[in-house]
Write an enzyme that holds these catalytic residues in place. Structure first.
Site, PDB file in Angstrom:
ATOM      1  CE  LYS A  28      -2.921   0.742   3.510  1.00  0.00           C
ATOM      2  NZ  LYS A  28      -2.966   2.073   4.173  1.00  0.00           N
ATOM      3  CB  SER A  29       3.838   2.242   1.960  1.00  0.00           C
ATOM      4  OG  SER A  29       3.275   2.108   3.237  1.00  0.00           O
ATOM      5  NE  ARG A  33       6.130   6.655   0.818  1.00  0.00           N
ATOM      6  CZ  ARG A  33       5.243   6.398   1.763  1.00  0.00           C
ATOM      7  NH1 ARG A  33       4.185   5.630   1.499  1.00  0.00           N
ATOM      8  NH2 ARG A  33       5.389   6.913   2.974  1.00  0.00           N
ATOM      9  N   GLY A 101      -5.035   7.971   5.706  1.00  0.00           N
ATOM     10  CA  GLY A 101      -4.163   8.988   6.262  1.00  0.00           C
ATOM     11  C   GLY A 101      -2.909   9.174   5.439  1.00  0.00           C
ATOM     12  CB  SER A 174       5.165  10.404  11.402  1.00  0.00           C
ATOM     13  OG  SER A 174       4.194  10.463  10.368  1.00  0.00           O
ATOM     14  CD  GLN A 176       0.450   8.595   7.534  1.00  0.00           C
ATOM     15  OE1 GLN A 176      -0.013   9.529   8.179  1.00  0.00           O
ATOM     16  NE2 GLN A 176      -0.186   7.445   7.393  1.00  0.00           N
ATOM     17  CG  ASP A 327       0.493   0.524   9.716  1.00  0.00           C
ATOM     18  OD1 ASP A 327      -0.079   1.314  10.482  1.00  0.00           O
ATOM     19  OD2 ASP A 327       0.944   0.864   8.604  1.00  0.00           O
ATOM     20  CE  LYS A 354      -0.080   4.299  12.398  1.00  0.00           C
ATOM     21  NZ  LYS A 354       0.489   4.556  11.061  1.00  0.00           N
ATOM     22  NE  ARG A 403      -2.373  -1.480   8.633  1.00  0.00           N
ATOM     23  CZ  ARG A 403      -2.125  -1.954   7.415  1.00  0.00           C
ATOM     24  NH1 ARG A 403      -2.320  -3.240   7.174  1.00  0.00           N
ATOM     25  NH2 ARG A 403      -1.685  -1.161   6.452  1.00  0.00           N
TER      26      ARG A 403
END
Length: 450
Positions: A28-29, A33, A101, A174, A176, A327, A354, A403
């Site tokens: 997902k990350s 990106r 997020g 973080s 993010q 996570d 989260k 999750r």
């Protein structure tokens, strides 16, 4: 209820061994990106293995709104014709980031140094989450933000007309926040510097280099110092997205606690800033092995084999590992419930902000199912009951958190009684094939009427 569907109550029943090959969706990350950097490159970026969950699809739609041409070619193949650094156009409508997020914070950063204005919103969960951690640093570039009380969505970002480079020390671990600052720095003359006291997942730095940006990383006494030279011309790339280690955690952990199980999870990304869970599980005594270790697209990958492990032991989890598995704490807490002794997790205050307050959500659900849990602001302890001794039998709340939902569904596979879930719809945000995949391995998951 999620922003993308009605509530889906679910039940997970105790089952026999789960066996077979678990082909996990794309990371997902990296998927987020890939779309964003593809939109900021000039030319066509081709992406294979993109995660087609709601979160990533919302980011794809957002990139379209900012002027990129994003096309689903089918079979996980996507094409992104980018507009170049500084080329975002002003969206006609509000950008809905659903439950993500990561998506909203990275996109805010990417547009913050262009002279455009955009308004962001999301589902009830996302709209309750703090955005000041991103709006504070982008304000240093010259961007403005107008949101709800407490710095919450819906929020309008007014991009900086004459952005200036900054040096920013990230106040909390973080990825993010770090990534949002780096993406903002792309459209700024000079060098933008980010300092993180504790290393977090480094997909953004790796991908920026792959797209042609000048990025240096140095470990110093102050922390990890990342320097980006602004206003590059990003080159389009061909990207193969590795499979998501955070999603792989669910079949891996299910196999560890379900008697007789043996599951192979191929082609999983093992970036050292993401692999903390697997190291922790091995310390607990998990029969977990890495096979066919290799590198693909600049990221280490391997095939994971997970087998039933009846003698798991509770441990004190290394708090320095928290950023690399933040996570995965919900599913780790499920494994801890089936271990012998107590598992202590410290330095995890990020779990409070989260998609839900994950410490409270998991602690409440575990207690309902007969597991003792102690908790504080940035720590919690799960007192394991050992294999086959977890009662189950309760209905848990997902709190619009994918999750949390999947963790309780895995738990029900090894409890004495079925475990219910008030709403499994958030699972689609990151792992849309979860039910089908787990059922193919032998899980007994059923949807029930609302």
């Amino acid at each position: 209820m999620s922003a993308h569907g009605i509530p889906i109550p679910m039940m997970s029943y105790p089952c026999g061994p789960i066996k077979g090959e678990a082909c996990i969706p794309g990371d997902k990350s990296i998927s987020h990106r890939s779309l964003i950097l593809g939109a900021l490159a000039i030319g066509e970026t081709r992406i294979s293995g993109l995660l087609e969950g709601d979160d990533v699809l919302d980011t794809a739609e957002a990139m379209r709104a900012f002027g990129a041409e994003v096309t689903d070619l089918g079979g996980g193949e996507w094409s992104v014709h980018g507009v170049g650094v500084g080329g975002f156009c002003e969206p006609d409508n509000i950008i809905d980031c659903g439950n993500s997020g990561t998506g909203v914070r990275l996109i805010m950063g990417a547009m913050a140094t262009s002279a455009i204005t955009a308004t962001f919103t999301g589902d009830a969960s996302l709209n309750s989450r703090p955005m000041a951690r991103v709006t504070d640093p982008i304000a240093l570039f010259g961007a403005q933000s107008i949101g709800r009380t407490g710095g919450r969505l819906p929020m309008t970002i007014i991009g900086a007309v004459d952005p200036v480079p900054i040096r920013y020390v990230v106040p909390m671990p973080s990825a993010q926040v770090k990534s949002a600052v780096l993406l903002a720095g792309l459209n700024v003359p000079g060098k933008t510097v980010v300092v993180e006291k504790e290393a977090t997942r480094d997909h953004t730095e790796r991908m920026l280099v792959g797209f042609g940006a000048e990025v240096t990383v140095e470990d110093t006494l102050e922390g990890r110092v990342i320097t980006l030279t602004g206003q590059p011309e990003l080159r389009p790339q061909t990207i193969l997205v590795p499979r998501d280690p955070s999603s792989a955690a669910f079949p891996v952990c299910a196999a560890l606690i379900t008697e007789g199980s043996d599951v192979l999870v191929p082609n999983i990304g093992l970036n050292p800033t993401r692999a903390g869970l697997f190291a922790t599980l091995r310390e607990m005594g998990a029969d977990l092995t890495f096979e066919n270790e290799r590198e693909e697209g600049g990221e280490p990958v391997a095939d994971l084999r997970s087998r039933f492990s009846p003698h798991l032991k509770g441990i004190d989890v290394d708090s320095n590992r928290a950023a690399s598995m933040i996570d995965e704490y919900p599913i780790l807490s499920v494994v801890a419930a089936f271990a012998e002794g107590s598992t202590v997790m410290k330095g995890v205050k990020e779990l409070r902000v989260k998609e839900s307050d994950r410490i409270d959500a998991m602690a409440t659900g575990l207690r309902k199912n007969g597991v003792d849990v102690d908790e504080g602001e940035d720590w919690w302890i799960v007192h394991g009951r050992g294999h086959s001794n977890v009662r189950g039998g309760a209905i848990c709340e997902s709190h619009l958190d994918h999750r949390i939902a999947m963790s309780f569904m895995v738990m029900g596979m090894a409890t004495q009684n079925p475990v219910g879930l008030d709403d499994g719809s958030p699972i689609a945000t990151s792992f849309p094939i979860f039910e089908r995949l787990m059922s193919s391995l032998g899980a007994d998951l059923k949807r029930s009427k609302p």
